[in-house]
Design an enzyme around this catalytic site. Structure first.
Site, short mmCIF file in Angstrom:
data_model
loop_
_atom_site.label_atom_id
_atom_site.label_comp_id
_atom_site.label_asym_id
_atom_site.label_seq_id
_atom_site.Cartn_x
_atom_site.Cartn_y
_atom_site.Cartn_z
N GLY A 191 5.66 13.79 -5.32
CA GLY A 191 4.48 14.16 -6.11
C GLY A 191 4.87 14.34 -7.53
O GLY A 191 6.31 14.37 -7.60
N CYS A 213 10.99 14.32 -0.91
CA CYS A 213 10.95 14.60 -2.67
C CYS A 213 10.33 15.93 -2.96
O CYS A 213 10.87 16.82 -2.69
CB CYS A 213 10.30 13.30 -2.93
SG CYS A 213 10.75 13.13 -5.03
N TYR A 214 9.14 15.81 -3.57
CA TYR A 214 8.27 16.84 -3.87
C TYR A 214 8.00 17.63 -2.65
O TYR A 214 8.20 19.03 -2.76
CB TYR A 214 6.99 16.64 -4.67
CG TYR A 214 6.41 17.78 -4.87
CD1 TYR A 214 6.50 18.48 -6.17
CD2 TYR A 214 5.37 18.41 -4.16
CE1 TYR A 214 5.58 19.64 -6.46
CE2 TYR A 214 4.42 19.56 -4.38
CZ TYR A 214 4.77 20.17 -5.64
OH TYR A 214 4.15 21.17 -5.84
N HIS A 241 13.68 9.31 -0.68
CA HIS A 241 12.57 8.47 -0.22
C HIS A 241 12.94 7.64 0.92
O HIS A 241 13.32 6.47 0.61
CB HIS A 241 11.60 7.65 -1.25
CG HIS A 241 11.02 8.66 -2.09
ND1 HIS A 241 9.58 9.08 -2.10
CD2 HIS A 241 11.43 9.08 -3.40
CE1 HIS A 241 9.51 9.74 -2.89
NE2 HIS A 241 10.52 9.75 -3.89
N GLU A 247 10.74 6.19 3.14
CA GLU A 247 9.66 5.33 3.43
C GLU A 247 9.97 3.99 2.42
O GLU A 247 9.36 2.98 2.74
CB GLU A 247 8.30 5.88 3.11
CG GLU A 247 8.09 6.14 1.69
CD GLU A 247 8.75 7.51 1.07
OE1 GLU A 247 8.12 7.99 0.07
OE2 GLU A 247 9.70 8.09 1.51
N SER A 263 -17.69 -11.92 3.92
CA SER A 263 -17.35 -12.50 2.76
C SER A 263 -16.52 -13.65 3.30
O SER A 263 -16.09 -14.64 2.31
CB SER A 263 -16.43 -11.73 1.92
OG SER A 263 -15.11 -11.21 2.63
N GLY A 264 -15.99 -13.78 4.54
CA GLY A 264 -15.13 -15.00 4.75
C GLY A 264 -13.52 -14.80 4.67
O GLY A 264 -12.65 -15.50 5.28
N GLY A 265 -13.33 -13.40 4.28
CA GLY A 265 -11.90 -12.86 3.88
C GLY A 265 -11.33 -12.74 5.34
O GLY A 265 -12.15 -12.56 6.18
N VAL A 266 -10.07 -12.31 5.33
CA VAL A 266 -9.32 -11.92 6.56
C VAL A 266 -10.31 -10.49 7.18
O VAL A 266 -10.50 -10.57 8.32
CB VAL A 266 -8.08 -11.51 6.69
CG1 VAL A 266 -7.31 -10.94 7.87
CG2 VAL A 266 -7.28 -12.74 6.07
N ASP A 267 -10.36 -9.58 6.42
CA ASP A 267 -10.96 -8.24 6.77
C ASP A 267 -12.27 -8.36 7.42
O ASP A 267 -12.76 -7.95 8.24
CB ASP A 267 -10.94 -7.23 5.68
CG ASP A 267 -9.46 -7.05 5.25
OD1 ASP A 267 -8.35 -7.35 5.74
OD2 ASP A 267 -9.26 -6.78 3.80
N SER A 268 -13.32 -9.07 6.58
CA SER A 268 -14.56 -9.17 6.97
C SER A 268 -14.74 -10.11 8.28
O SER A 268 -15.63 -9.92 9.10
CB SER A 268 -15.50 -9.81 6.03
OG SER A 268 -15.33 -10.93 5.45
N SER A 269 -13.93 -10.91 8.35
CA SER A 269 -13.91 -12.05 9.51
C SER A 269 -13.43 -11.12 10.74
O SER A 269 -14.17 -11.44 11.76
CB SER A 269 -13.01 -13.09 9.15
OG SER A 269 -13.38 -13.90 8.17
N LYS A 313 -3.23 -3.68 6.30
CA LYS A 313 -3.55 -5.46 6.43
C LYS A 313 -3.01 -6.16 7.43
O LYS A 313 -3.55 -7.03 8.14
CB LYS A 313 -3.29 -6.15 5.01
CG LYS A 313 -3.49 -7.54 4.69
CD LYS A 313 -4.84 -8.02 4.97
CE LYS A 313 -5.46 -7.73 3.50
NZ LYS A 313 -7.05 -8.34 3.64
#
Length: 512
Positions: free
Chosen positions: A55, A82-83, A169, A171, A223-229, A369
């Site tokens: 942070g 870190c923080y 960090h 990560e 929408s035809g995108g990856v997520d909505s498909s 994703k």
């Protein structure tokens, strides 16, 4: 789902979602929550481990975010980063102060390999530092297990209470053995088995959708995108003909994309879906007229989407649920607790306050994703759909800096189509995301011995898997040159092409 859980308490760090992503790479389910999450809520969640993020604050400042000291007595392993490490030290009686020498970037860290955290880690390893304050004295009982020449407590531990902390960090990709350290924490310290599997997620999600929906009717924003498909196919597997997919062509799609989406999901496509296409390009252009502020554009697009879906649902009849392809980065970037709003995603922070649906279902809300792509493969969606280029819901509205007009949309569509054609022609694969955007800059040029005063198109290409961090892709110069020549010669209104080198962070992948 009955699964092991590690929670990330967010204290305002820029890498909060990346920590969760890395933990999931260890096959352990992980969620991000604001540091304001109450102690009783944490107990009810019964996590196997807790991670404190970094942070921007100084832990001894008046406005510094803190947490109830009793969290360290729950018996749950805690890892401070870190923080988060400074908070652990400060709360438990150690000393935190302004460092005589700040550390930013890569640093060589000497670790004690006998620590569970550093099992299998090189004694001298490169880690990513980003701090002005440091732990000058560890709390009583803690053992220092890593140092740098200027950081006396680069890591500390209290094994008998399962408390661990690193000033660096683990990560980020720049920390060479970072994933190993996080894996050590969730497996050696937390005792996780690593049972987070995509096949289980798909099965359990289908089951929970059936239970939630019952005999209700559902409208899916496609929408035809990856997520909505992926969301549409997942819902179709769960409830069949109770689902109607509405595809809104808002005039902000890539060139020819409306027809391509209809070819896949329409009546002649491979999926047996109730499919409705709504062409309302001018409606969106009118709503966006004169608007230049990015957040306002996102919210306008988000609200207008909802209004179109409401209108279509009334035509269909009684619709109880609206389905959206929201994913976890959308939720986090739209603001989590007191975290900063990076950008309001049209299907999260861009939603209007009042919507005419009983409930919104977001089956992918907890996935990153690359996990969405894995879910798509589990569902049997063809690879060309699963691995297609991501496209944001607000579409070209956020790839046009400034006011959106039909002519600007035409410029971006044509430039982007040329860019994608040349990338394909060159045989370049493995790019996380690439596209053309229209800047708001106009500059003087010379074409055919005549003075021009036209727009600059920006080309963007990044390498990423999780879309939380990204590095600029090294596109061969000759390919960029071909794209530049074609765009300037073929796209009216453009006399300059630039290539964006910015990584994420500090930038975002999209322009707005």
């Amino acid at each position: 789902m009955n699964k092991e859980l590690v929670i990330v308490l967010d204290f305002g760090g820029q890498y909060n979602q990346l920590i969760a992503r890395r933990v999931r790479e260890c096959s352990v389910y992980c969620e991000v929550h604001p540091y304001t999450l109450k102690l009783d809520e944490i107990k009810a969640m019964n996590p196997k481990g807790i991670i404190f993020t970094g942070g921007p604050n100084s832990v001894y400042g008046e406005e510094a975010p803190r947490y109830d000291k009793r969290i360290f007595d729950l018996g749950i392993p805690i890892f401070g980063i870190c923080y988060g490490s400074q908070l652990m030290a400060y709360t438990l009686g150690g000393s935190v102060e302004s460092a005589p020498v700040s550390e930013y970037g890569k640093a060589e860290v000497t670790v004690d390999q006998s620590s569970l955290l550093f099992d299998g880690v090189s004694e001298k390893t490169i880690c990513w530092m980003s701090h002005t304050d440091y732990i000058s004295k560890a709390p009583a009982g803690f053992r220092v297990c890593a140092t740098t020449p200027v950081c006396p407590v680069a890591a500390m531990e209290l094994p008998e209470k399962n408390l661990y902390a690193t000033q660096f960090h683990p990560e980020v990709m720049h920390t060479q053995d970072g994933l190993k350290m996080l894996s050590n924490f969730v497996t050696h310290v937390c005792g996780c088995r690593g049972d987070w599997k995509m096949s289980s997620f798909v099965e359990d999600t289908i089951s929970s959708i059936r239970q939630k929906v019952g005999k209700g009717n559902v409208l899916c924003a496609l929408s035809g995108g990856v997520d909505s498909s992926v969301a549409a196919v997942l819902m179709s597997k769960a409830i069949g003909k109770q689902l109607t997919c509405v595809f809104v062509d808002h005039g902000l799609l890539r060139k020819n994309e409306g027809d391509e989406v209809e070819a896949v999901f329409g009546p002649d496509g491979p999926y047996d879906l109730n499919f409705i296409r709504v062409n309302c390009q001018q409606r969106f252009y009118d709503k966006l007229a004169g608007v230049t502020e990015p957040e306002q554009k996102r919210k306008i697009i988000g609200e207008e989407f909802i209004r179109v879906f409401e209108e279509e649902s009334r035509k269909i009849g009684a619709v109880d649920f609206l389905v959206q392809g929201t994913i976890y980065p959308d939720v986090i970037e739209s603001g989590l607790g007191k975290s900063a709003v990076i950008k309001s995603h049209h299907n999260v922070g861009g939603l209007p306050d009042c919507v005419d649906f009983r409930e919104i279902i977001e089956p992918l809300r907890l996935l990153f994703k690359d996990e969405v792509r894995k879910a798509g493969r589990e569902l049997g969606i063809p690879e060309y759909l699963v691995s297609r280029q991501p496209f944001p819901g607000p579409g070209l509205g956020i790839r046009i800096v400034g006011e959106v007009t039909a002519d600007k949309v035409r410029i971006v569509q044509d430039a982007d189509a040329i860019y994608r054609e040349e990338i394909a022609r060159a045989g370049i694969t493995g790019l996380g995301q690439y596209f053309a955007a229209l800047t708001n800059m106009r500059s003087v040029g010379v074409m055919g011995d005549e003075r021009t005063y036209d727009y600059a198109v920006a080309l963007r290409a990044v390498n990423t898997t999780d879309f939380m961090t990204a590095e600029c892709s090294e596109i061969p110069f000759e390919v960029l040159q071909r794209v530049m020549n074609r765009v300037i010669n073929e796209v009216k209104g453009v006399n300059r092409v630039v290539y964006d080198l910015t990584s994420k962070p500090p930038g975002t992948i999209e322009f707005e």
